[in-house]
Design a protein around this motif. Structure first.
Motif, PDB file in Angstrom:
ATOM      1  N   PHE A 133       0.829  -1.200   0.000  1.00 40.53           N
ATOM      2  CA  PHE A 133       0.000   0.000   0.000  1.00 40.53           C
ATOM      3  C   PHE A 133       0.867   1.256   0.000  1.00 40.53           C
ATOM      4  CE2 PHE A 133      -4.286  -1.614   1.412  1.00 40.53           C
ATOM      5  CZ  PHE A 133      -4.988  -0.907   0.452  1.00 40.53           C
ATOM      6  N   GLY A 134       1.871   1.262   0.874  1.00 38.14           N
ATOM      7  CA  GLY A 134       2.734   2.433   0.980  1.00 38.14           C
ATOM      8  C   GLY A 134       3.447   2.748  -0.324  1.00 38.14           C
ATOM      9  N   VAL A 135       3.972   1.720  -0.981  1.00 38.85           N
ATOM     10  CA  VAL A 135       4.643   1.934  -2.260  1.00 38.85           C
ATOM     11  C   VAL A 135       3.649   2.405  -3.312  1.00 38.85           C
ATOM     12  CG1 VAL A 135       5.954   0.810  -4.106  1.00 38.85           C
ATOM     13  CG2 VAL A 135       6.447   0.254  -1.723  1.00 38.85           C
ATOM     14  N   ALA A 136       2.442   1.858  -3.278  1.00 39.61           N
ATOM     15  CA  ALA A 136       1.419   2.289  -4.242  1.00 39.61           C
ATOM     16  C   ALA A 136       1.114   3.776  -4.088  1.00 39.61           C
ATOM     17  CB  ALA A 136       0.145   1.466  -4.049  1.00 39.61           C
ATOM     18  N   PHE A 137       1.033   4.254  -2.849  1.00 42.52           N
ATOM     19  CA  PHE A 137       0.812   5.692  -2.636  1.00 42.52           C
ATOM     20  C   PHE A 137       1.957   6.512  -3.208  1.00 42.52           C
ATOM     21  CE2 PHE A 137      -2.300   4.448   0.668  1.00 42.52           C
ATOM     22  CZ  PHE A 137      -3.324   5.337   0.352  1.00 42.52           C
ATOM     23  N   LEU A 138       3.169   6.023  -3.070  1.00 39.43           N
ATOM     24  CA  LEU A 138       4.327   6.757  -3.552  1.00 39.43           C
ATOM     25  C   LEU A 138       4.328   6.906  -5.069  1.00 39.43           C
ATOM     26  CD1 LEU A 138       7.186   5.329  -1.289  1.00 39.43           C
ATOM     27  CD2 LEU A 138       6.094   7.579  -1.140  1.00 39.43           C
ATOM     28  N   ILE A 139       3.753   5.932  -5.784  1.00 40.97           N
ATOM     29  CA  ILE A 139       3.784   5.987  -7.251  1.00 40.97           C
ATOM     30  C   ILE A 139       2.472   6.520  -7.836  1.00 40.97           C
ATOM     31  CG2 ILE A 139       5.475   4.133  -7.378  1.00 40.97           C
ATOM     32  CD1 ILE A 139       3.251   2.236  -8.228  1.00 40.97           C
ATOM     33  N   GLY A 140       1.590   7.062  -6.969  1.00 41.34           N
ATOM     34  CA  GLY A 140       0.430   7.775  -7.505  1.00 41.34           C
ATOM     35  C   GLY A 140      -0.925   7.179  -7.240  1.00 41.34           C
ATOM     36  N   PHE A 141      -1.029   6.113  -6.461  1.00 44.86           N
ATOM     37  CA  PHE A 141      -2.337   5.527  -6.161  1.00 44.86           C
ATOM     38  C   PHE A 141      -3.074   6.420  -5.173  1.00 44.86           C
ATOM     39  CE2 PHE A 141      -4.907   2.432  -3.576  1.00 44.86           C
ATOM     40  CZ  PHE A 141      -5.859   2.187  -4.550  1.00 44.86           C
ATOM     41  N   ARG A 142      -4.280   6.843  -5.527  1.00 47.38           N
ATOM     42  CA  ARG A 142      -5.070   7.725  -4.676  1.00 47.38           C
ATOM     43  C   ARG A 142      -6.492   7.172  -4.541  1.00 47.38           C
ATOM     44  NH1 ARG A 142      -0.673   8.857  -3.968  1.00 47.38           N
ATOM     45  NH2 ARG A 142       0.383  10.885  -4.093  1.00 47.38           N
ATOM     46  N   PRO A 143      -6.753   6.366  -3.520  1.00 45.58           N
ATOM     47  CA  PRO A 143      -8.094   5.803  -3.344  1.00 45.58           C
ATOM     48  C   PRO A 143      -9.090   6.844  -2.865  1.00 45.58           C
ATOM     49  CG  PRO A 143      -6.695   5.210  -1.497  1.00 45.58           C
ATOM     50  CD  PRO A 143      -5.807   5.920  -2.492  1.00 45.58           C
ATOM     51  N   ASP A 144     -10.375   6.584  -3.102  1.00 44.29           N
ATOM     52  CA  ASP A 144     -11.457   7.468  -2.669  1.00 44.29           C
ATOM     53  C   ASP A 144     -12.296   6.823  -1.572  1.00 44.29           C
ATOM     54  OD1 ASP A 144     -10.836   9.481  -4.577  1.00 44.29           O
ATOM     55  OD2 ASP A 144     -11.790   8.258  -6.129  1.00 44.29           O
ATOM     56  N   ALA A 145     -11.751   5.842  -0.887  1.00 38.13           N
ATOM     57  CA  ALA A 145     -12.508   5.085   0.105  1.00 38.13           C
ATOM     58  C   ALA A 145     -12.747   5.905   1.364  1.00 38.13           C
ATOM     59  CB  ALA A 145     -11.757   3.801   0.456  1.00 38.13           C
ATOM     60  N   GLY A 146     -13.944   5.718   1.949  1.00 35.20           N
ATOM     61  CA  GLY A 146     -14.253   6.316   3.235  1.00 35.20           C
ATOM     62  C   GLY A 146     -13.883   5.366   4.365  1.00 35.20           C
ATOM     63  N   PRO A 147     -14.101   5.752   5.608  1.00 36.07           N
ATOM     64  CA  PRO A 147     -13.735   4.893   6.746  1.00 36.07           C
ATOM     65  C   PRO A 147     -14.376   3.509   6.703  1.00 36.07           C
ATOM     66  CG  PRO A 147     -14.222   7.120   7.489  1.00 36.07           C
ATOM     67  CD  PRO A 147     -14.597   7.062   6.044  1.00 36.07           C
ATOM     68  N   LEU A 148     -15.666   3.441   6.382  1.00 36.07           N
ATOM     69  CA  LEU A 148     -16.338   2.141   6.321  1.00 36.07           C
ATOM     70  C   LEU A 148     -15.797   1.302   5.168  1.00 36.07           C
ATOM     71  CD1 LEU A 148     -20.058   3.092   7.127  1.00 36.07           C
ATOM     72  CD2 LEU A 148     -18.351   2.066   8.650  1.00 36.07           C
ATOM     73  N   ASP A 149     -15.473   1.965   4.074  1.00 33.65           N
ATOM     74  CA  ASP A 149     -14.893   1.243   2.940  1.00 33.65           C
ATOM     75  C   ASP A 149     -13.540   0.633   3.317  1.00 33.65           C
ATOM     76  OD1 ASP A 149     -17.020   1.930   1.255  1.00 33.65           O
ATOM     77  OD2 ASP A 149     -16.079   3.835   0.726  1.00 33.65           O
ATOM     78  N   TRP A 150     -12.723   1.388   4.058  1.00 35.64           N
ATOM     79  CA  TRP A 150     -11.427   0.866   4.480  1.00 35.64           C
ATOM     80  C   TRP A 150     -11.604  -0.330   5.413  1.00 35.64           C
ATOM     81  CZ3 TRP A 150      -7.014   1.509   2.246  1.00 35.64           C
ATOM     82  CH2 TRP A 150      -6.723   2.683   1.554  1.00 35.64           C
ATOM     83  N   LEU A 151     -12.587  -0.264   6.295  1.00 36.99           N
ATOM     84  CA  LEU A 151     -12.851  -1.406   7.178  1.00 36.99           C
ATOM     85  C   LEU A 151     -13.263  -2.634   6.371  1.00 36.99           C
ATOM     86  CD1 LEU A 151     -14.756   0.236  10.179  1.00 36.99           C
ATOM     87  CD2 LEU A 151     -12.459  -0.763  10.190  1.00 36.99           C
ATOM     88  N   ALA A 152     -14.096  -2.403   5.347  1.00 33.54           N
ATOM     89  CA  ALA A 152     -14.517  -3.518   4.503  1.00 33.54           C
ATOM     90  C   ALA A 152     -13.338  -4.097   3.731  1.00 33.54           C
ATOM     91  CB  ALA A 152     -15.608  -3.056   3.535  1.00 33.54           C
ATOM     92  N   VAL A 153     -12.448  -3.229   3.223  1.00 31.70           N
ATOM     93  CA  VAL A 153     -11.243  -3.689   2.522  1.00 31.70           C
ATOM     94  C   VAL A 153     -10.385  -4.543   3.454  1.00 31.70           C
ATOM     95  CG1 VAL A 153      -9.048  -2.920   1.548  1.00 31.70           C
ATOM     96  CG2 VAL A 153     -11.175  -1.835   0.825  1.00 31.70           C
ATOM     97  N   ALA A 154     -10.171  -4.057   4.674  1.00 31.22           N
ATOM     98  CA  ALA A 154      -9.359  -4.804   5.631  1.00 31.22           C
ATOM     99  C   ALA A 154      -9.995  -6.149   5.957  1.00 31.22           C
ATOM    100  CB  ALA A 154      -9.176  -3.982   6.913  1.00 31.22           C
TER     101      ALA A 154
END
Length: 264
Positions: A133-154
């Motif tokens: 995830f961290g590397v993806a952010f560094l190369i331009g990944f920008r998710p639009d997930a909200g808090p509940l979405d992040w919980l569902a992803v996890a």
């Protein structure tokens, strides 16, 4: 020790499977720290593949969005699956190295032994996925997930890692050598390719569509992609949970049978 105390000791041991599993989880994590090449491979390989696809092939692959945005959910699952599959190797190493006989002489059952491997796998792969995830952010990944979405992803990622780790334990019990068990990592490495992980399924040959659409990896990836990008998930979320729950139930039950047969 009195006869009465000696008789009570095995019964007390059998009542502590959870504490046994915790101790064995710590043992597996300590062994993992000593095998740094395997840890680095499990963490670096998905990152390298992500960089290769984004920077080498991304310009030629059209997905309707920036390719890094499209590919990251698939790379996350590739990382989780590949890392979880290494459980097969560690289980086979224990089964062929004689340590299981010593555990059984201490009245430790098969479930705590296998649960220790699985719990360590979940911890390892949670860390590895966070690094991806961290590397993806560094190369331009920008998710639009909200808090509940992040919980569902996890939750979906943890279910997938748990299911594949138990399935890997089954392969580890079947394999007769760590080298043979390593073949399961190849399977988990290959499975995301005939899915929607790296390219849309409709760009594949028609004869491959049926498999790509109905294999377990595809709904998990589509659910993660929809949640991270704040897009409609449709049926992907419950299909992902059904696949993961089914694999987990079958693998956990089968592993107990295989352990008893292997140690009979």
């Amino acid at each position: 020790m009195t006869v009465r105390a000696a008789a009570a000791t095995p019964r007390a041991r059998r009542r502590r499977p959870v504490s046994d599993a915790i101790v064995l989880t710590g043992r597996t994590i300590r062994l993992t720290r000593r095998n740094l090449d395997a840890v680095l491979t499990a963490m670096l390989l998905p990152i390298m593949l992500m960089l290769v696809f984004v920077y080498f092939f991304g310009g030629a692959i059209h997905t309707g969005t920036e390719y890094v945005t499209y590919v990251v959910p698939g790379v996350m699952l590739l990382c989780a699956g590949f890392g979880s599959a290494n459980t097969a190797v560690t289980v086979t190493h224990d089964m062929t190295g004689g340590i299981v006989d010593r555990f059984r002489s201490l009245d430790i059952g098969g479930t705590p032994i296998l649960a220790g491997h699985v719990a360590a796998s979940v911890l390892r792969n949670t860390v590895a996925t966070a690094i991806v995830f961290g590397v993806a952010f560094l190369i331009g990944f920008r998710p639009d997930a909200g808090p509940l979405d992040w919980l569902a992803v996890a939750g979906i990622l943890l279910m997938f890692i748990l299911a594949i780790s138990w399935l890997s334990a089954c392969f580890g019990l079947i394999a007769r050598s760590p080298e043979a068990a390593g073949g399961f990592t190849f399977l988990m490495m290959f499975l995301p390719y005939p899915s929607s992980a790296f390219v849309p399924i409709d760009t594949m040959p028609g004869w491959l569509h049926g498999f790509a659409e109905h294999q377990p990896v595809t709904p998990v990836i589509e659910a993660l992609r929809g949640l991270l990008l704040d897009r409609p998930v449709g049926d992907s979320a419950w299909q992902a949970l059904v696949w993961c729950g089914g694999i987990l139930a079958v693998a956990a039950g089968l592993s107990g049978v295989l352990f008893r047969r292997r140690t009979a």
